[in-house]
Design a protein around this motif. Structure first.
Motif, PDB file in Angstrom:
ATOM      1  N   ARG A 157     -32.743  -0.275  30.824  1.00 14.65           N
ATOM      2  CA  ARG A 157     -32.016   0.950  30.477  1.00 14.65           C
ATOM      3  C   ARG A 157     -32.885   1.843  29.603  1.00 14.65           C
ATOM      4  NH1 ARG A 157     -28.980   0.931  26.127  1.00 14.65           N
ATOM      5  NH2 ARG A 157     -28.987  -1.326  26.102  1.00 14.65           N
ATOM      6  N   VAL A 158     -33.507   1.239  28.590  1.00 12.89           N
ATOM      7  CA  VAL A 158     -34.364   2.023  27.697  1.00 12.89           C
ATOM      8  C   VAL A 158     -35.602   2.501  28.446  1.00 12.89           C
ATOM      9  CG1 VAL A 158     -35.801   1.946  25.626  1.00 12.89           C
ATOM     10  CG2 VAL A 158     -33.540   0.879  25.608  1.00 12.89           C
ATOM     11  N   ALA A 159     -36.191   1.622  29.256  1.00 12.48           N
ATOM     12  CA  ALA A 159     -37.425   1.981  29.972  1.00 12.48           C
ATOM     13  C   ALA A 159     -37.191   3.192  30.870  1.00 12.48           C
ATOM     14  CB  ALA A 159     -37.926   0.790  30.785  1.00 12.48           C
ATOM     15  N   THR A 160     -36.107   3.166  31.643  1.00  9.98           N
ATOM     16  CA  THR A 160     -35.865   4.283  32.565  1.00  9.98           C
ATOM     17  C   THR A 160     -35.448   5.536  31.796  1.00  9.98           C
ATOM     18  OG1 THR A 160     -33.654   3.425  32.966  1.00  9.98           O
ATOM     19  CG2 THR A 160     -35.339   2.860  34.575  1.00  9.98           C
ATOM     20  N   SER A 161     -34.809   5.353  30.640  1.00  8.08           N
ATOM     21  CA  SER A 161     -34.377   6.532  29.873  1.00  8.08           C
ATOM     22  C   SER A 161     -35.565   7.299  29.298  1.00  8.08           C
ATOM     23  CB  SER A 161     -33.430   6.123  28.739  1.00  8.08           C
ATOM     24  OG  SER A 161     -34.157   5.583  27.657  1.00  8.08           O
ATOM     25  N   VAL A 162     -36.720   6.642  29.134  1.00 13.62           N
ATOM     26  CA  VAL A 162     -37.904   7.377  28.663  1.00 13.62           C
ATOM     27  C   VAL A 162     -38.828   7.731  29.828  1.00 13.62           C
ATOM     28  CG1 VAL A 162     -37.839   6.438  26.317  1.00 13.62           C
ATOM     29  CG2 VAL A 162     -39.206   5.274  28.056  1.00 13.62           C
ATOM     30  N   GLY A 163     -38.292   7.625  31.054  1.00 11.00           N
ATOM     31  CA  GLY A 163     -39.030   8.124  32.200  1.00 11.00           C
ATOM     32  C   GLY A 163     -39.933   7.112  32.878  1.00 11.00           C
ATOM     33  N   LEU A 164     -39.851   5.848  32.459  1.00  9.97           N
ATOM     34  CA  LEU A 164     -40.663   4.823  33.123  1.00  9.97           C
ATOM     35  C   LEU A 164     -39.956   4.352  34.391  1.00  9.97           C
ATOM     36  CD1 LEU A 164     -41.634   2.813  29.921  1.00  9.97           C
ATOM     37  CD2 LEU A 164     -43.197   4.133  31.361  1.00  9.97           C
ATOM     38  N   PRO A 165     -40.738   3.861  35.369  1.00 12.06           N
ATOM     39  CA  PRO A 165     -40.104   3.395  36.604  1.00 12.06           C
ATOM     40  C   PRO A 165     -39.316   2.098  36.421  1.00 12.06           C
ATOM     41  CG  PRO A 165     -42.519   3.195  36.709  1.00 12.06           C
ATOM     42  CD  PRO A 165     -42.203   3.852  35.410  1.00 12.06           C
ATOM     43  N   GLY A 166     -39.482   1.448  35.304  1.00  9.68           N
ATOM     44  CA  GLY A 166     -38.767   0.196  35.042  1.00  9.68           C
ATOM     45  C   GLY A 166     -39.390  -0.463  33.831  1.00  9.68           C
ATOM     46  N   VAL A 167     -39.000  -1.715  33.589  1.00  3.43           N
ATOM     47  CA  VAL A 167     -39.588  -2.470  32.478  1.00  3.43           C
ATOM     48  C   VAL A 167     -41.081  -2.668  32.759  1.00  3.43           C
ATOM     49  CG1 VAL A 167     -39.661  -4.774  31.443  1.00  3.43           C
ATOM     50  CG2 VAL A 167     -37.465  -3.611  31.745  1.00  3.43           C
ATOM     51  N   ILE A 168     -41.901  -2.380  31.778  1.00  2.55           N
ATOM     52  CA  ILE A 168     -43.349  -2.497  31.990  1.00  2.55           C
ATOM     53  C   ILE A 168     -43.945  -3.544  31.050  1.00  2.55           C
ATOM     54  CG2 ILE A 168     -43.550  -0.105  32.769  1.00  2.55           C
ATOM     55  CD1 ILE A 168     -44.918   0.506  30.040  1.00  2.55           C
ATOM     56  N   ALA A 169     -45.053  -4.107  31.481  1.00  5.81           N
ATOM     57  CA  ALA A 169     -45.759  -5.104  30.666  1.00  5.81           C
ATOM     58  C   ALA A 169     -46.420  -4.416  29.476  1.00  5.81           C
ATOM     59  CB  ALA A 169     -46.827  -5.811  31.497  1.00  5.81           C
ATOM     60  N   HIS A 170     -46.535  -5.135  28.365  1.00  3.54           N
ATOM     61  CA  HIS A 170     -47.314  -4.657  27.227  1.00  3.54           C
ATOM     62  C   HIS A 170     -48.757  -4.424  27.719  1.00  3.54           C
ATOM     63  CE1 HIS A 170     -44.168  -7.352  25.694  1.00  3.54           C
ATOM     64  NE2 HIS A 170     -44.226  -6.722  24.542  1.00  3.54           N
ATOM     65  N   GLY A 171     -49.324  -3.289  27.369  1.00  9.21           N
ATOM     66  CA  GLY A 171     -50.729  -3.056  27.724  1.00  9.21           C
ATOM     67  C   GLY A 171     -51.620  -4.162  27.185  1.00  9.21           C
ATOM     68  N   MET A 172     -51.279  -4.617  25.953  1.00 10.59           N
ATOM     69  CA  MET A 172     -52.108  -5.658  25.338  1.00 10.59           C
ATOM     70  C   MET A 172     -51.972  -7.001  26.050  1.00 10.59           C
ATOM     71  SD  MET A 172     -54.003  -4.340  23.078  1.00 10.59           S
ATOM     72  CE  MET A 172     -54.675  -5.937  22.600  1.00 10.59           C
ATOM     73  N   LEU A 173     -50.849  -7.212  26.761  1.00 10.46           N
ATOM     74  CA  LEU A 173     -50.721  -8.439  27.556  1.00 10.46           C
ATOM     75  C   LEU A 173     -51.671  -8.364  28.755  1.00 10.46           C
ATOM     76  CD1 LEU A 173     -49.514 -11.113  28.516  1.00 10.46           C
ATOM     77  CD2 LEU A 173     -47.538  -9.845  29.401  1.00 10.46           C
ATOM     78  N   THR A 174     -51.690  -7.214  29.416  1.00 13.59           N
ATOM     79  CA  THR A 174     -52.608  -7.056  30.549  1.00 13.59           C
ATOM     80  C   THR A 174     -54.052  -7.169  30.072  1.00 13.59           C
ATOM     81  OG1 THR A 174     -50.957  -5.528  31.456  1.00 13.59           O
ATOM     82  CG2 THR A 174     -53.095  -5.600  32.545  1.00 13.59           C
ATOM     83  N   MET A 175     -54.337  -6.567  28.907  1.00 21.23           N
ATOM     84  CA  MET A 175     -55.687  -6.687  28.342  1.00 21.23           C
ATOM     85  C   MET A 175     -56.000  -8.143  28.016  1.00 21.23           C
ATOM     86  SD  MET A 175     -57.285  -4.654  25.048  1.00 21.23           S
ATOM     87  CE  MET A 175     -59.061  -4.723  24.710  1.00 21.23           C
ATOM     88  N   GLY A 176     -54.984  -8.865  27.542  1.00 19.75           N
ATOM     89  CA  GLY A 176     -55.154 -10.286  27.216  1.00 19.75           C
ATOM     90  C   GLY A 176     -55.421 -11.136  28.451  1.00 19.75           C
ATOM     91  N   LEU A 177     -54.746 -10.811  29.558  1.00 16.41           N
ATOM     92  CA  LEU A 177     -54.986 -11.544  30.808  1.00 16.41           C
ATOM     93  C   LEU A 177     -56.410 -11.316  31.297  1.00 16.41           C
ATOM     94  CD1 LEU A 177     -51.730 -10.928  32.887  1.00 16.41           C
ATOM     95  CD2 LEU A 177     -52.416 -12.989  31.669  1.00 16.41           C
TER      96      LEU A 177
END
Lengths: 143, 151
Positions: free
Chosen positions: A38-58
């Motif tokens: 609900r919060v993610a889409t309310s700020v214009g995101l297509p849905g819940v997104i991964a933390h950038g730092m998680l992707t960087m960590g992977l």
């Protein structure tokens, strides 16, 4: 001996909503865009997104798996180019990470370019690292 | 209202953080990293470390402590912030038991299409002042009245 252009590691990681919850707890980043649709889409995101730092960590995992020693990573930087949308299912999203050699310096330090993709889109760009590569086999050369 | 560039150069008080064994384990598990150097002292010793060390991006945890202070100072709400880029330069790994002191400096403010781009330099040192890691981050701050993103 590593050569420029050589792919040293290539792996696909999966990120599910469960991973986001774990990462939020471990990192202390509780921004609701990483767990609340609900919060993610309310700020214009297509849905819940991964933390950038998680992707960087992977992507760092790819390096430390290859190197063995995390201290062999001397420098590591990325640009967060696109959000990684994590669907609300048991499979999650596949993030493909590959690292290739761009330079081998005289002192043995290796520069790597890391590609991080979801489908065919780069989610991290300018992802680069400097590493001291794994030591060559300790056995003396054959000749 | 855009952030006044006169705040550039502000340095924030050192934030203290002690690297603990359980936090390293929890963080490594959260990124799915099964490298034994994060949990097994003997495995870490094979690489010349006295004890377990943390994954490279663990450094973001102490760095964020300082960034939080900076955002409070500038009156920025976290929900308006997007992480644009991040770079770490490591002099040493983050070792268990190390008491870190992280200083944070606002290195630049630039206005781009109504957003503010902040350049933030964080220096992570141990209690003796030896450098461990330098973090350079760019954060994009959306204007207060927008609330809507397009990311």
């Amino acid at each position: 001996m590593l050569a420029v252009g050589e792919v040293v590691a290539d792996h696909t990681y999966w990120i599910t909503r469960e991973h986001l919850v774990r990462y939020a707890g471990a990192s202390g980043d509780f921004n609701p865009i990483h767990w609340n649709e609900r919060v993610a889409t309310s700020v214009g995101l297509p849905g819940v997104i991964a933390h950038g730092m998680l992707t960087m960590g992977l992507a760092a995992r790819l390096l430390t798996d290859w190197l063995g020693d995390p201290a062999a990573v001397i420098e590591y930087g990325v640009r967060f180019a696109r959000p990684v949308v994590v669907p609300d299912d048991d499979t999650g999203v596949a993030v493909r990470v590959a690292a290739s050699v761009t330079e081998v310096r005289d002192d043995g330090v290796v520069a790597l370019e890391i590609t991080v993709r979801v489908d065919d889109q780069k989610v991290l760009t300018q992802a680069r690292a400097l590493c001291r590569p794994p030591a060559a086999p300790s056995a003396p050369p054959a000749s | 209202m855009p952030i006044d560039p006169s705040v550039v150069g502000r340095v924030y008080p050192a934030q203290l953080y002690e690297v603990s064994r359980e936090k390293i384990r929890e963080f490594a598990e959260a990124i799915g990293d099964t490298n034994p150097v994060y949990v097994d002292t003997e495995a870490a010793r094979e690489y010349g470390h006295q004890d377990v060390v943390a994954p490279p991006t663990f450094a973001m945890i102490p760095v964020m402590d300082g960034v939080d202070i900076l955002m409070d100072d500038l009156g920025i709400e976290f929900a308006r912030v997007v992480h644009v880029d991040q770079r770490f330069t490591y002099a040493q790994p983050l070792r268990v038991g190390t008491r870190l002191e992280t200083t944070t400096r606002l290195d630049g403010v630039r206005s781009v299409a109504g957003n503010d781009l902040l350049k933030i330099l964080s220096e992570v040192r141990d209690a003796e002042g030896a450098g461990i890691c330098v973090s350079l981050a760019t954060l994009l701050v959306r204007p207060e009245d927008s609330g809507e993103g397009d990311a």
